[in-house]
Design a protein around this motif. Structure first.
Motif, mmCIF file in Angstrom:
data_model
loop_
_atom_site.group_PDB
_atom_site.id
_atom_site.type_symbol
_atom_site.label_atom_id
_atom_site.label_comp_id
_atom_site.label_asym_id
_atom_site.label_seq_id
_atom_site.Cartn_x
_atom_site.Cartn_y
_atom_site.Cartn_z
ATOM 1 N N ASP A 19 3.172 -4.068 -17.137
ATOM 2 C CA ASP A 19 4.241 -4.265 -16.897
ATOM 3 C C ASP A 19 5.219 -4.230 -18.154
ATOM 4 O OD1 ASP A 19 3.985 -5.420 -13.916
ATOM 5 O OD2 ASP A 19 3.773 -7.485 -14.727
ATOM 6 N N VAL A 20 5.371 -4.069 -19.101
ATOM 7 C CA VAL A 20 6.067 -4.040 -19.891
ATOM 8 C C VAL A 20 6.531 -2.784 -19.866
ATOM 9 C CG1 VAL A 20 6.044 -3.494 -22.369
ATOM 10 C CG2 VAL A 20 4.950 -5.788 -21.461
ATOM 11 N N ASN A 21 5.430 -1.492 -19.882
ATOM 12 C CA ASN A 21 5.826 -0.785 -19.372
ATOM 13 C C ASN A 21 6.733 -0.110 -17.973
ATOM 14 O OD1 ASN A 21 4.688 0.312 -22.399
ATOM 15 N ND2 ASN A 21 2.696 1.100 -21.100
ATOM 16 N N LYS A 22 6.365 -1.135 -17.325
ATOM 17 C CA LYS A 22 7.094 -0.150 -16.060
ATOM 18 C C LYS A 22 8.365 -0.581 -16.660
ATOM 19 C CE LYS A 22 3.119 -0.852 -12.762
ATOM 20 N NZ LYS A 22 3.169 -1.281 -12.098
ATOM 21 N N ALA A 23 8.466 -2.129 -17.038
ATOM 22 C CA ALA A 23 10.240 -2.866 -17.357
ATOM 23 C C ALA A 23 11.122 -1.073 -18.892
ATOM 24 C CB ALA A 23 10.037 -3.593 -18.137
ATOM 25 N N ILE A 24 10.246 -0.816 -19.369
ATOM 26 C CA ILE A 24 10.671 0.364 -19.924
ATOM 27 C C ILE A 24 11.689 1.466 -19.515
ATOM 28 C CG2 ILE A 24 10.055 1.968 -21.549
ATOM 29 C CD1 ILE A 24 8.305 -0.408 -23.531
ATOM 30 N N ILE A 25 10.256 1.975 -18.518
ATOM 31 C CA ILE A 25 10.537 2.842 -17.337
ATOM 32 C C ILE A 25 11.830 2.872 -16.728
ATOM 33 C CG2 ILE A 25 9.586 4.313 -16.119
ATOM 34 C CD1 ILE A 25 6.855 4.290 -16.773
ATOM 35 N N GLU A 26 12.240 0.922 -16.182
ATOM 36 C CA GLU A 26 13.178 1.116 -15.672
ATOM 37 C C GLU A 26 14.631 1.067 -16.492
ATOM 38 O OE1 GLU A 26 11.836 -2.393 -13.623
ATOM 39 O OE2 GLU A 26 11.052 -1.709 -11.957
ATOM 40 N N GLN A 27 14.297 0.900 -17.363
ATOM 41 C CA GLN A 27 15.972 0.541 -18.055
ATOM 42 C C GLN A 27 16.020 1.658 -18.518
ATOM 43 O OE1 GLN A 27 16.947 -1.863 -20.748
ATOM 44 N NE2 GLN A 27 15.569 -2.751 -18.654
ATOM 45 N N LEU A 28 15.157 3.400 -18.855
ATOM 46 C CA LEU A 28 15.659 4.417 -18.976
ATOM 47 C C LEU A 28 16.078 5.223 -17.954
ATOM 48 C CD1 LEU A 28 12.369 4.918 -21.668
ATOM 49 C CD2 LEU A 28 15.114 5.562 -22.321
ATOM 50 N N GLN A 29 15.390 4.842 -16.974
ATOM 51 C CA GLN A 29 15.682 5.479 -15.565
ATOM 52 C C GLN A 29 17.358 5.209 -14.890
ATOM 53 O OE1 GLN A 29 12.773 3.459 -12.511
ATOM 54 N NE2 GLN A 29 11.887 5.993 -12.406
ATOM 55 N N GLN A 30 17.697 3.565 -15.707
ATOM 56 C CA GLN A 30 18.982 3.258 -15.389
ATOM 57 C C GLN A 30 19.637 4.573 -16.293
ATOM 58 O OE1 GLN A 30 19.156 -1.075 -15.740
ATOM 59 N NE2 GLN A 30 17.329 -0.562 -14.339
ATOM 60 N N ASP A 31 19.607 4.476 -17.669
ATOM 61 C CA ASP A 31 19.834 4.953 -18.615
ATOM 62 C C ASP A 31 19.663 5.544 -20.290
ATOM 63 O OD1 ASP A 31 22.100 6.034 -20.855
ATOM 64 O OD2 ASP A 31 22.717 4.265 -21.066
ATOM 65 N N GLY A 32 19.466 6.736 -19.686
ATOM 66 C CA GLY A 32 18.349 7.697 -20.961
ATOM 67 C C GLY A 32 18.701 8.014 -22.124
ATOM 68 N N ARG A 33 19.649 7.189 -21.679
ATOM 69 C CA ARG A 33 20.192 7.104 -23.711
ATOM 70 C C ARG A 33 20.191 5.348 -23.890
ATOM 71 N NH1 ARG A 33 25.512 9.489 -24.121
ATOM 72 N NH2 ARG A 33 26.128 7.939 -22.933
ATOM 73 N N ARG A 34 19.276 4.654 -23.584
ATOM 74 C CA ARG A 34 19.200 3.552 -23.737
ATOM 75 C C ARG A 34 18.516 3.561 -25.199
ATOM 76 N NH1 ARG A 34 18.659 -0.195 -18.880
ATOM 77 N NH2 ARG A 34 20.546 0.103 -19.228
ATOM 78 N N SER A 35 19.249 2.679 -25.831
ATOM 79 C CA SER A 35 18.260 2.635 -27.415
ATOM 80 C C SER A 35 17.236 1.544 -27.413
ATOM 81 C CB SER A 35 19.802 1.978 -28.393
ATOM 82 O OG SER A 35 19.591 0.244 -28.237
ATOM 83 N N TYR A 36 16.407 2.127 -28.288
ATOM 84 C CA TYR A 36 15.147 1.001 -28.858
ATOM 85 C C TYR A 36 15.246 -0.272 -28.700
ATOM 86 C CZ TYR A 36 12.957 5.784 -29.075
ATOM 87 O OH TYR A 36 12.056 6.578 -28.344
ATOM 88 N N ALA A 37 16.564 -0.327 -29.243
ATOM 89 C CA ALA A 37 16.486 -2.059 -29.859
ATOM 90 C C ALA A 37 16.863 -2.403 -28.233
ATOM 91 C CB ALA A 37 17.865 -1.788 -30.702
ATOM 92 N N ALA A 38 18.577 -2.313 -27.260
ATOM 93 C CA ALA A 38 18.357 -2.574 -26.324
ATOM 94 C C ALA A 38 17.365 -2.790 -24.938
ATOM 95 C CB ALA A 38 19.370 -1.993 -25.705
#
Length: 162
Positions: A19-38
């Motif tokens: 679920d953590v990796n899925k949440a990370i993927i969803e974050q990047l699908q929304q914005d591929g430039r999202r920072s690691y910190a965010a």
């Protein structure tokens, strides 16, 4: 409304898509430039842990991080989908079509076409050259049908993960 399980409860057999990796993927699908910190804040991990997880997902081929362009704005004035009927092993033809630099999408299909490929061309002459001299010229290609795009109505990559 569907209830969500706590992060980390579901995972794929190889453990890569928890679920953590899925949440990370969803974050990047929304914005591929999202920072690691965010992303770290959003999923409850350290920035370093998110960076490592993103790299593992990239290395495993689960995802890519790319810039998606509008072909019309970068010099390609014709987009088309080509349905291809072949004789013999369609995988061989699909691999050959996939090597063409103008082709950005190739799938093996069931139905009236063995292969569907999406391509971009500079203009109609370039499209004709691709179809006649490069795709139809392949010995195993029996027939093609071209679907020229008039207008792109929707293109999104935010379907999430399951």
């Amino acid at each position: 409304m569907q209830s969500r399980r706590p992060l980390g409860q579901r995972s794929s057999p190889d453990g890569l898509l928890d679920d953590v990796n899925k949440a990370i993927i969803e974050q990047l699908q929304q914005d591929g430039r999202r920072s690691y910190a965010a992303m770290a804040t959003a999923v409850g991990l350290s920035e370093a842990a998110v960076r490592q997880r993103v790299q593992r997902l990239l290395d495993a081929g689960v995802m890519q991080i790319v810039a998606v362009t509008d072909p019309l704005r970068v010099g390609f004035h014709r987009e088309a989908m080509i349905g291809v009927r072949v004789t013999g092993d369609s995988r061989i033809v699909a691999e050959a079509i996939a090597t063409l630099p103008e082709v950005d999408y190739v799938v093996l299909t069931a139905g009236s076409f063995d292969i569907i490929a999406e391509l971009v061309a500079e203009n109609d002459d370039h499209l004709l050259e691709l179809i006649n001299s490069r795709i139809r010229a392949m010995s195993q290609v029996l027939a093609t049908e071209t679907f020229v795009y008039l207008r792109l109505v929707k293109q999104t990559y935010t379907w999430g993960v399951r």
